[in-house]
Write a protein that holds these residues in place. Structure first.
Motif, PDB file in Angstrom:
ATOM      1  N   LEU A  93       0.829  -1.206   0.000  1.00 49.17           N
ATOM      2  CA  LEU A  93       0.000   0.000   0.000  1.00 49.17           C
ATOM      3  C   LEU A  93       0.864   1.258   0.000  1.00 49.17           C
ATOM      4  O   LEU A  93       0.520   2.261  -0.631  1.00 49.17           O
ATOM      5  CB  LEU A  93      -0.918   0.015   1.224  1.00 49.17           C
ATOM      6  N   ALA A  94       1.994   1.191   0.714  1.00 44.92           N
ATOM      7  CA  ALA A  94       2.885   2.354   0.779  1.00 44.92           C
ATOM      8  C   ALA A  94       3.428   2.709  -0.597  1.00 44.92           C
ATOM      9  O   ALA A  94       3.656   3.888  -0.892  1.00 44.92           O
ATOM     10  CB  ALA A  94       4.031   2.084   1.749  1.00 44.92           C
ATOM     11  N   PHE A  95       3.626   1.704  -1.437  1.00 45.78           N
ATOM     12  CA  PHE A  95       4.085   1.983  -2.802  1.00 45.78           C
ATOM     13  C   PHE A  95       3.085   2.877  -3.522  1.00 45.78           C
ATOM     14  O   PHE A  95       3.455   3.872  -4.152  1.00 45.78           O
ATOM     15  CB  PHE A  95       4.266   0.685  -3.591  1.00 45.78           C
ATOM     16  N   LEU A  96       1.794   2.529  -3.439  1.00 45.32           N
ATOM     17  CA  LEU A  96       0.766   3.317  -4.110  1.00 45.32           C
ATOM     18  C   LEU A  96       0.692   4.723  -3.525  1.00 45.32           C
ATOM     19  O   LEU A  96       0.556   5.705  -4.258  1.00 45.32           O
ATOM     20  CB  LEU A  96      -0.592   2.618  -3.987  1.00 45.32           C
TER      21      LEU A  96
ATOM     22  N   PHE B  42      -5.719 -13.127  -8.152  1.00 45.44           N
ATOM     23  CA  PHE B  42      -4.587 -12.253  -8.480  1.00 45.44           C
ATOM     24  C   PHE B  42      -3.847 -11.830  -7.212  1.00 45.44           C
ATOM     25  O   PHE B  42      -2.612 -11.870  -7.162  1.00 45.44           O
ATOM     26  CB  PHE B  42      -5.087 -11.022  -9.235  1.00 45.44           C
ATOM     27  N   ILE B  43      -4.587 -11.442  -6.183  1.00 42.76           N
ATOM     28  CA  ILE B  43      -3.973 -11.001  -4.932  1.00 42.76           C
ATOM     29  C   ILE B  43      -3.159 -12.128  -4.310  1.00 42.76           C
ATOM     30  O   ILE B  43      -2.043 -11.918  -3.822  1.00 42.76           O
ATOM     31  CB  ILE B  43      -5.051 -10.490  -3.954  1.00 42.76           C
ATOM     32  N   ARG B  44      -3.704 -13.360  -4.353  1.00 42.53           N
ATOM     33  CA  ARG B  44      -2.997 -14.503  -3.761  1.00 42.53           C
ATOM     34  C   ARG B  44      -1.738 -14.871  -4.535  1.00 42.53           C
ATOM     35  O   ARG B  44      -0.752 -15.337  -3.953  1.00 42.53           O
ATOM     36  CB  ARG B  44      -3.924 -15.718  -3.686  1.00 42.53           C
TER      37      ARG B  44
ATOM     38  N   LYS C  61       3.394  -8.537  -4.813  1.00 41.16           N
ATOM     39  CA  LYS C  61       3.086  -7.116  -4.677  1.00 41.16           C
ATOM     40  C   LYS C  61       1.879  -6.783  -5.561  1.00 41.16           C
ATOM     41  O   LYS C  61       2.008  -6.095  -6.572  1.00 41.16           O
ATOM     42  CB  LYS C  61       4.289  -6.260  -5.073  1.00 41.16           C
ATOM     43  N   PRO C  62       0.697  -7.245  -5.171  1.00 40.55           N
ATOM     44  CA  PRO C  62      -0.482  -7.060  -6.035  1.00 40.55           C
ATOM     45  C   PRO C  62      -0.845  -5.607  -6.302  1.00 40.55           C
ATOM     46  O   PRO C  62      -1.220  -5.253  -7.418  1.00 40.55           O
ATOM     47  CB  PRO C  62      -1.606  -7.787  -5.276  1.00 40.55           C
ATOM     48  N   VAL C  63      -0.733  -4.734  -5.298  1.00 40.80           N
ATOM     49  CA  VAL C  63      -1.102  -3.319  -5.500  1.00 40.80           C
ATOM     50  C   VAL C  63      -0.148  -2.658  -6.487  1.00 40.80           C
ATOM     51  O   VAL C  63      -0.574  -1.956  -7.417  1.00 40.80           O
ATOM     52  CB  VAL C  63      -1.106  -2.548  -4.170  1.00 40.80           C
ATOM     53  N   GLU C  64       1.137  -2.897  -6.306  1.00 46.70           N
ATOM     54  CA  GLU C  64       2.127  -2.322  -7.212  1.00 46.70           C
ATOM     55  C   GLU C  64       1.899  -2.803  -8.647  1.00 46.70           C
ATOM     56  O   GLU C  64       1.955  -2.014  -9.599  1.00 46.70           O
ATOM     57  CB  GLU C  64       3.535  -2.696  -6.760  1.00 46.70           C
ATOM     58  N   ASN C  65       1.600  -4.084  -8.796  1.00 46.68           N
ATOM     59  CA  ASN C  65       1.383  -4.633 -10.141  1.00 46.68           C
ATOM     60  C   ASN C  65       0.071  -4.157 -10.751  1.00 46.68           C
ATOM     61  O   ASN C  65      -0.023  -3.947 -11.971  1.00 46.68           O
ATOM     62  CB  ASN C  65       1.450  -6.155 -10.100  1.00 46.68           C
TER      63      ASN C  65
END
Length: 320
Positions: free
Chosen positions: A51-54, A98-100, A104-108
């Protein structure tokens, strides 16, 4: 008085890793709960570092906007009747898979769909709490909790009835350190929090050392006045320097503004706001609340940080 020192609140004065950041995850989970196969979504949805990446990609200083952006990215992996605004017709099976499968699902998701917008998600982010903004209302209910939400908004919550995550917040910088600093320097706050929440944090932690406190409410007020007078729509939250300029101008009018002033923040938007100001700011980036310090250092430097500090003690030594 020697220096004018302006603090961001969240991630600088107050540890919000167990409140605001977790609130974003919980809001997304509650929002998607009516969907088909929502039971497949794990808890928590994402790591805080992801989340911090986003958060560090910019223009997401406001956590309501951040949550809206996160749900927009997630919607890119939702199937079912995507043209409907009935969440019971959305299927999150592909999203859950996808999350599983991603480290790094959010970054991707951001890299694949960072610029996309969906009217189906935007539909739930219009108006305000109590007048159609479902995303913002869920967030506020989770953050404030049943009692404080009812006190602040004047009606009962609809989606969340447990204790608010705001109760998990604690000071990063020791109160005695701030008290000592206030003896020789002018202290102020420029925060994206609504005024009620900013004052709650100050009162709860007994840190009444800040002469000027500018908040989200001040930005909204200025936006309305500019729009009314000129018809121009301008976002005055960070990275816009409005709050920093306003505070500096206040001290300048009193003849108390030094040649260089200081702003301490934890996000690139904070550094950008300081560098866009018409006043000369020393921009200090803090990383003591970051789950990914290496990436935070890089982004803060790119945004113009003059100094980067790793602990509250290091910050206090620098300011002294």
């Amino acid at each position: 008085m020697n220096k004018l020192i302006i603090f961001d609140m969240d991630g600088v004065l107050i540890d919000v890793s167990s409140s605001y950041m977790d609130c974003i995850r919980k809001t997304a989970s509650i929002f998607l709960h009516p969907c088909i196969n929502s039971n497949l979504l794990g808890q928590p949805l994402f790591d805080l570092a992801d989340l911090a990446f986003l958060k560090g990609t910019g223009a997401l200083n406001n956590d309501w906007d951040f949550t809206h952006k996160l749900l927009t990215l997630m919607f890119s992996k939702i199937s079912g009747n995507r043209e409907s605004v009935n969440r019971e017709e959305w299927d999150v099976k592909e999203l859950a898979s996808f999350i599983r499968s991603e480290s790094k699902p959010v970054e991707n998701l951001f890299k694949a769909a960072g610029t996309k917008k969906f009217k189906e998600i935007d539909f739930f982010y219009k108006g305000d709490v109590g007048s159609g903004n479902v995303i913002k209302q869920i967030f506020q209910e989770v953050y404030l909790g049943k009692e404080l939400f009812s006190e602040m908004y004047g009606f009962q919550p609809q989606y969340y009835f447990e204790q608010g995550l705001i109760l998990k917040e604690k000071l990063f910088i020791d109160r005695d350190m701030l008290s000592s600093l206030s003896v020789s320097h002018r202290l102020s706050i420029a925060t994206g929090r609504p005024a009620m929440e900013a004052m709650y944090g100050i009162k709860k932690n007994n840190i009444n050392f800040f002469e000027k406190v500018l908040t989200h409410d001040d930005c909204v007020k200025e936006q309305k006045e500019v729009e009314k007078s000129s018809g121009e729509k301008i976002y005055f939250g960070k990275p816009h320097p409005f709050m920093l300029d306003t505070i500096a101008a206040y001290y300048e009018a009193r003849g108390e503004l030094k040649e260089k002033i200081y702003y301490i923040g934890d996000l690139p938007d904070d550094m950008i706001a300081a560098k866009r100001s018409k006043y000369i700011f020393c921009a200090i980036g803090v990383i003591y609340s970051s789950p990914d310090k290496k990436n935070s250092i890089l982004r803060l430097k790119e945004a113009g940080a003059d100094y980067i500090v790793d602990t509250p003690q290091e910050l206090m030594e620098l300011l002294k």
